[in-house]
Design a protein around this motif. Structure first.
Motif, PDB file in Angstrom:
ATOM      1  N   ARG A   4       0.830  -1.213   0.000  1.00  7.55           N
ATOM      2  CA  ARG A   4       0.000   0.000   0.000  1.00  7.55           C
ATOM      3  C   ARG A   4       0.859   1.257   0.000  1.00  7.55           C
ATOM      4  NH1 ARG A   4      -4.518  -0.352  -2.423  1.00  7.55           N
ATOM      5  NH2 ARG A   4      -4.427   1.865  -1.986  1.00  7.55           N
ATOM      6  N   ASN A   5       1.950   1.288   0.745  1.00  4.69           N
ATOM      7  CA  ASN A   5       2.820   2.464   0.739  1.00  4.69           C
ATOM      8  C   ASN A   5       3.404   2.708  -0.647  1.00  4.69           C
ATOM      9  OD1 ASN A   5       2.483   3.248   3.417  1.00  4.69           O
ATOM     10  ND2 ASN A   5       4.231   2.065   4.149  1.00  4.69           N
ATOM     11  N   SER A   6       3.757   1.652  -1.355  1.00  2.00           N
ATOM     12  CA  SER A   6       4.296   1.788  -2.715  1.00  2.00           C
ATOM     13  C   SER A   6       3.279   2.434  -3.636  1.00  2.00           C
ATOM     14  CB  SER A   6       4.689   0.415  -3.269  1.00  2.00           C
ATOM     15  OG  SER A   6       5.708  -0.162  -2.494  1.00  2.00           O
ATOM     16  N   ILE A   7       2.034   1.986  -3.528  1.00  2.00           N
ATOM     17  CA  ILE A   7       0.956   2.490  -4.384  1.00  2.00           C
ATOM     18  C   ILE A   7       0.503   3.872  -3.938  1.00  2.00           C
ATOM     19  CG2 ILE A   7      -1.464   2.109  -5.028  1.00  2.00           C
ATOM     20  CD1 ILE A   7      -0.721  -0.951  -4.756  1.00  2.00           C
ATOM     21  N   ASN A   8       0.256   4.030  -2.638  1.00  2.00           N
ATOM     22  CA  ASN A   8      -0.295   5.294  -2.146  1.00  2.00           C
ATOM     23  C   ASN A   8       0.597   6.481  -2.450  1.00  2.00           C
ATOM     24  OD1 ASN A   8      -2.503   3.899  -1.218  1.00  2.00           O
ATOM     25  ND2 ASN A   8      -1.930   4.001   0.925  1.00  2.00           N
ATOM     26  N   GLY A   9       1.892   6.278  -2.466  1.00  2.00           N
ATOM     27  CA  GLY A   9       2.823   7.345  -2.817  1.00  2.00           C
ATOM     28  C   GLY A   9       3.258   7.295  -4.271  1.00  2.00           C
ATOM     29  N   ALA A  10       2.829   6.268  -4.998  1.00  5.35           N
ATOM     30  CA  ALA A  10       3.235   6.049  -6.398  1.00  5.35           C
ATOM     31  C   ALA A  10       4.758   6.065  -6.519  1.00  5.35           C
ATOM     32  CB  ALA A  10       2.584   7.062  -7.341  1.00  5.35           C
ATOM     33  N   TYR A  11       5.415   5.474  -5.523  1.00  7.06           N
ATOM     34  CA  TYR A  11       6.877   5.449  -5.521  1.00  7.06           C
ATOM     35  C   TYR A  11       7.426   4.433  -6.509  1.00  7.06           C
ATOM     36  CZ  TYR A  11       6.044   7.898  -1.151  1.00  7.06           C
ATOM     37  OH  TYR A  11       5.607   8.789  -0.213  1.00  7.06           O
ATOM     38  N   LEU A  12       6.805   3.259  -6.546  1.00  9.50           N
ATOM     39  CA  LEU A  12       7.217   2.211  -7.467  1.00  9.50           C
ATOM     40  C   LEU A  12       6.027   1.285  -7.690  1.00  9.50           C
ATOM     41  CD1 LEU A  12       7.696  -0.472  -5.481  1.00  9.50           C
ATOM     42  CD2 LEU A  12       9.795   0.742  -4.991  1.00  9.50           C
ATOM     43  N   VAL A  13       6.140   0.436  -8.690  1.00  7.68           N
ATOM     44  CA  VAL A  13       5.045  -0.479  -9.023  1.00  7.68           C
ATOM     45  C   VAL A  13       5.331  -1.835  -8.375  1.00  7.68           C
ATOM     46  CG1 VAL A  13       3.756  -1.565 -10.889  1.00  7.68           C
ATOM     47  CG2 VAL A  13       4.715   0.724 -11.219  1.00  7.68           C
ATOM     48  N   PRO A  14       4.465  -2.272  -7.440  1.00  9.37           N
ATOM     49  CA  PRO A  14       4.636  -3.596  -6.832  1.00  9.37           C
ATOM     50  C   PRO A  14       3.844  -4.640  -7.626  1.00  9.37           C
ATOM     51  CG  PRO A  14       2.969  -2.379  -5.620  1.00  9.37           C
ATOM     52  CD  PRO A  14       3.411  -1.506  -6.770  1.00  9.37           C
ATOM     53  N   ILE A  15       4.556  -5.550  -8.253  1.00 11.17           N
ATOM     54  CA  ILE A  15       3.930  -6.545  -9.120  1.00 11.17           C
ATOM     55  C   ILE A  15       4.076  -7.920  -8.485  1.00 11.17           C
ATOM     56  CG2 ILE A  15       3.958  -7.566 -11.433  1.00 11.17           C
ATOM     57  CD1 ILE A  15       5.503  -4.981 -12.297  1.00 11.17           C
ATOM     58  N   GLU A  16       3.025  -8.705  -8.538  1.00  9.36           N
ATOM     59  CA  GLU A  16       3.083 -10.073  -8.015  1.00  9.36           C
ATOM     60  C   GLU A  16       3.223 -11.056  -9.170  1.00  9.36           C
ATOM     61  OE1 GLU A  16       0.808  -9.769  -3.795  1.00  9.36           O
ATOM     62  OE2 GLU A  16      -0.454 -10.239  -5.514  1.00  9.36           O
ATOM     63  N   VAL A  39      -5.506  -0.761  -8.587  1.00  4.61           N
ATOM     64  CA  VAL A  39      -4.501   0.195  -8.119  1.00  4.61           C
ATOM     65  C   VAL A  39      -3.911   1.026  -9.253  1.00  4.61           C
ATOM     66  CG1 VAL A  39      -3.937  -1.241  -6.124  1.00  4.61           C
ATOM     67  CG2 VAL A  39      -2.521  -1.384  -8.182  1.00  4.61           C
ATOM     68  N   VAL A  40      -4.142   0.631 -10.497  1.00  3.09           N
ATOM     69  CA  VAL A  40      -3.563   1.338 -11.641  1.00  3.09           C
ATOM     70  C   VAL A  40      -3.921   2.828 -11.643  1.00  3.09           C
ATOM     71  CG1 VAL A  40      -3.539   1.506 -14.173  1.00  3.09           C
ATOM     72  CG2 VAL A  40      -3.298  -0.723 -13.060  1.00  3.09           C
ATOM     73  N   PRO A  41      -5.199   3.211 -11.471  1.00  2.00           N
ATOM     74  CA  PRO A  41      -5.504   4.648 -11.486  1.00  2.00           C
ATOM     75  C   PRO A  41      -4.797   5.441 -10.393  1.00  2.00           C
ATOM     76  CG  PRO A  41      -7.535   3.358 -11.663  1.00  2.00           C
ATOM     77  CD  PRO A  41      -6.415   2.399 -11.374  1.00  2.00           C
ATOM     78  N   ILE A  42      -4.548   4.822  -9.253  1.00  2.00           N
ATOM     79  CA  ILE A  42      -3.848   5.517  -8.168  1.00  2.00           C
ATOM     80  C   ILE A  42      -2.395   5.775  -8.563  1.00  2.00           C
ATOM     81  CG2 ILE A  42      -3.088   5.352  -5.756  1.00  2.00           C
ATOM     82  CD1 ILE A  42      -5.612   3.580  -5.289  1.00  2.00           C
ATOM     83  N   ILE A  43      -1.739   4.763  -9.112  1.00  2.00           N
ATOM     84  CA  ILE A  43      -0.348   4.918  -9.551  1.00  2.00           C
ATOM     85  C   ILE A  43      -0.265   5.931 -10.688  1.00  2.00           C
ATOM     86  CG2 ILE A  43       1.655   3.749 -10.547  1.00  2.00           C
ATOM     87  CD1 ILE A  43       0.647   1.180  -9.106  1.00  2.00           C
ATOM     88  N   ALA A  66      -2.214   8.400 -11.314  1.00  2.99           N
ATOM     89  CA  ALA A  66      -2.485   9.756 -10.835  1.00  2.99           C
ATOM     90  C   ALA A  66      -1.305  10.356 -10.072  1.00  2.99           C
ATOM     91  CB  ALA A  66      -3.727   9.755  -9.940  1.00  2.99           C
ATOM     92  N   GLY A  67      -0.378   9.501  -9.628  1.00  6.68           N
ATOM     93  CA  GLY A  67       0.766   9.979  -8.864  1.00  6.68           C
ATOM     94  C   GLY A  67       0.624   9.773  -7.370  1.00  6.68           C
ATOM     95  N   GLY A  68      -0.296   8.912  -6.974  1.00  9.17           N
ATOM     96  CA  GLY A  68      -0.475   8.594  -5.558  1.00  9.17           C
ATOM     97  C   GLY A  68      -1.911   8.782  -5.119  1.00  9.17           C
ATOM     98  N   ILE A  69      -2.181   8.374  -3.896  1.00  8.38           N
ATOM     99  CA  ILE A  69      -3.548   8.361  -3.386  1.00  8.38           C
ATOM    100  C   ILE A  69      -4.156   9.751  -3.273  1.00  8.38           C
ATOM    101  CG2 ILE A  69      -2.934   8.321  -0.927  1.00  8.38           C
ATOM    102  CD1 ILE A  69      -5.740   6.251  -2.513  1.00  8.38           C
ATOM    103  N   PHE A  70      -3.374  10.750  -2.862  1.00 11.42           N
ATOM    104  CA  PHE A  70      -3.927  12.094  -2.723  1.00 11.42           C
ATOM    105  C   PHE A  70      -4.252  12.709  -4.078  1.00 11.42           C
ATOM    106  CE2 PHE A  70      -1.833  11.632   1.435  1.00 11.42           C
ATOM    107  CZ  PHE A  70      -2.954  11.826   2.236  1.00 11.42           C
ATOM    108  N   GLU A  71      -3.360  12.531  -5.044  1.00 10.08           N
ATOM    109  CA  GLU A  71      -3.631  13.042  -6.393  1.00 10.08           C
ATOM    110  C   GLU A  71      -4.836  12.322  -7.017  1.00 10.08           C
ATOM    111  OE1 GLU A  71      -2.314  15.800  -7.675  1.00 10.08           O
ATOM    112  OE2 GLU A  71      -1.279  15.911  -5.746  1.00 10.08           O
ATOM    113  N   TYR A  72      -4.940  11.032  -6.752  1.00 13.43           N
ATOM    114  CA  TYR A  72      -6.099  10.274  -7.237  1.00 13.43           C
ATOM    115  C   TYR A  72      -7.380  10.806  -6.607  1.00 13.43           C
ATOM    116  CZ  TYR A  72      -9.489   6.562  -7.876  1.00 13.43           C
ATOM    117  OH  TYR A  72     -10.634   5.867  -8.175  1.00 13.43           O
ATOM    118  N   ALA A  73      -7.368  11.024  -5.294  1.00 14.57           N
ATOM    119  CA  ALA A  73      -8.555  11.522  -4.592  1.00 14.57           C
ATOM    120  C   ALA A  73      -8.981  12.887  -5.141  1.00 14.57           C
ATOM    121  CB  ALA A  73      -8.291  11.601  -3.097  1.00 14.57           C
TER     122      ALA A  73
END
Length: 191
Positions: A115-127, A168-172, A174-181
């Motif tokens: 979640r921290n990776s996505i919420n800040g759009a720091y990097l893409v966590p792929i499984e 999670v794609v739209p959040i990443i 947008a540049g993070g959770i706040f920008e997405y919101a």
């Protein structure tokens, strides 16, 4: 967000925790200050013990000796199970991003790191669907196609399926959770 990510792989094992990703002693740096942000890249993965189970065979350094001390020559981390476990340290994905990592491919993540990776759009966590930590070598050149959900090891020619990123794609993007919101009207655009 890039839909294709290419670069050299740095392979780690299982249970790489946030203290290994960025040790607590370096949390005095402020990632909002550009000069200090670079320090997170310099000390990224410095907590992985020499010869430890998390390191690639032969203890290949994450930063090139004599090279750039802040940015690693690797762009993709391939990990095993439970990547990013430990404390809820938001600095862990920041440190990897500061070191030049665009994405981490792992079997599964500690939820807070994910979640921290996505919420800040720091990097893409792929499984990954397969255990790639035993099939990819540090230094291999990888090509990840997020639209096709596949990873191609350009060094060996092997191809593996990846799990879709999903909601999670739209959040990443947008540049993070706040920008997405802000973009969907959940927060005022000026805040």
């Amino acid at each position: 967000m890039q839909t294709v990510i290419e670069g050299r792989a740095y392979v780690l094992g299982d249970n790489v925790d946030t203290d290994q990703i960025i040790p607590a002693e370096y949390l005095t740096y402020n990632p909002a200050i550009p000069e200090e942000y670079k320090m997170f890249g310099k000390f990224a993965l410095s907590g992985v013990p020499a010869g430890g189970a998390g390191l690639p065979k032969g203890h290949i350094p994450f930063h090139t000796p004599g090279g750039d001390e802040y940015v690693s020559p690797y762009k993709i981390i391939v990990g095993g199970k439970n990547f990013g476990c430990g404390s809820s340290r938001e600095h862990a994905p920041i440190a990897l991003a500061a070191a030049g990592i665009a994405c981490v491919v792992a079997e599964f993540y500690a939820r807070i790191f994910y979640r921290n990776s996505i919420n800040g759009a720091y990097l893409v966590p792929i499984e990954s669907e397969a255990r790639l930590a035993d099939r990819v070598c540090t230094g291999d050149t990888l090509r990840i196609d997020l639209a096709a959900n596949e990873l191609v090891n350009q060094t060996t020619g092997d191809v593996w399926k990846l799990r879709p990123l999903g909601d999670v794609v739209p959040i990443i993007e947008a540049g993070g959770i706040f920008e997405y919101a802000k973009s969907v009207g959940m927060l005022p655009a000026g805040k």
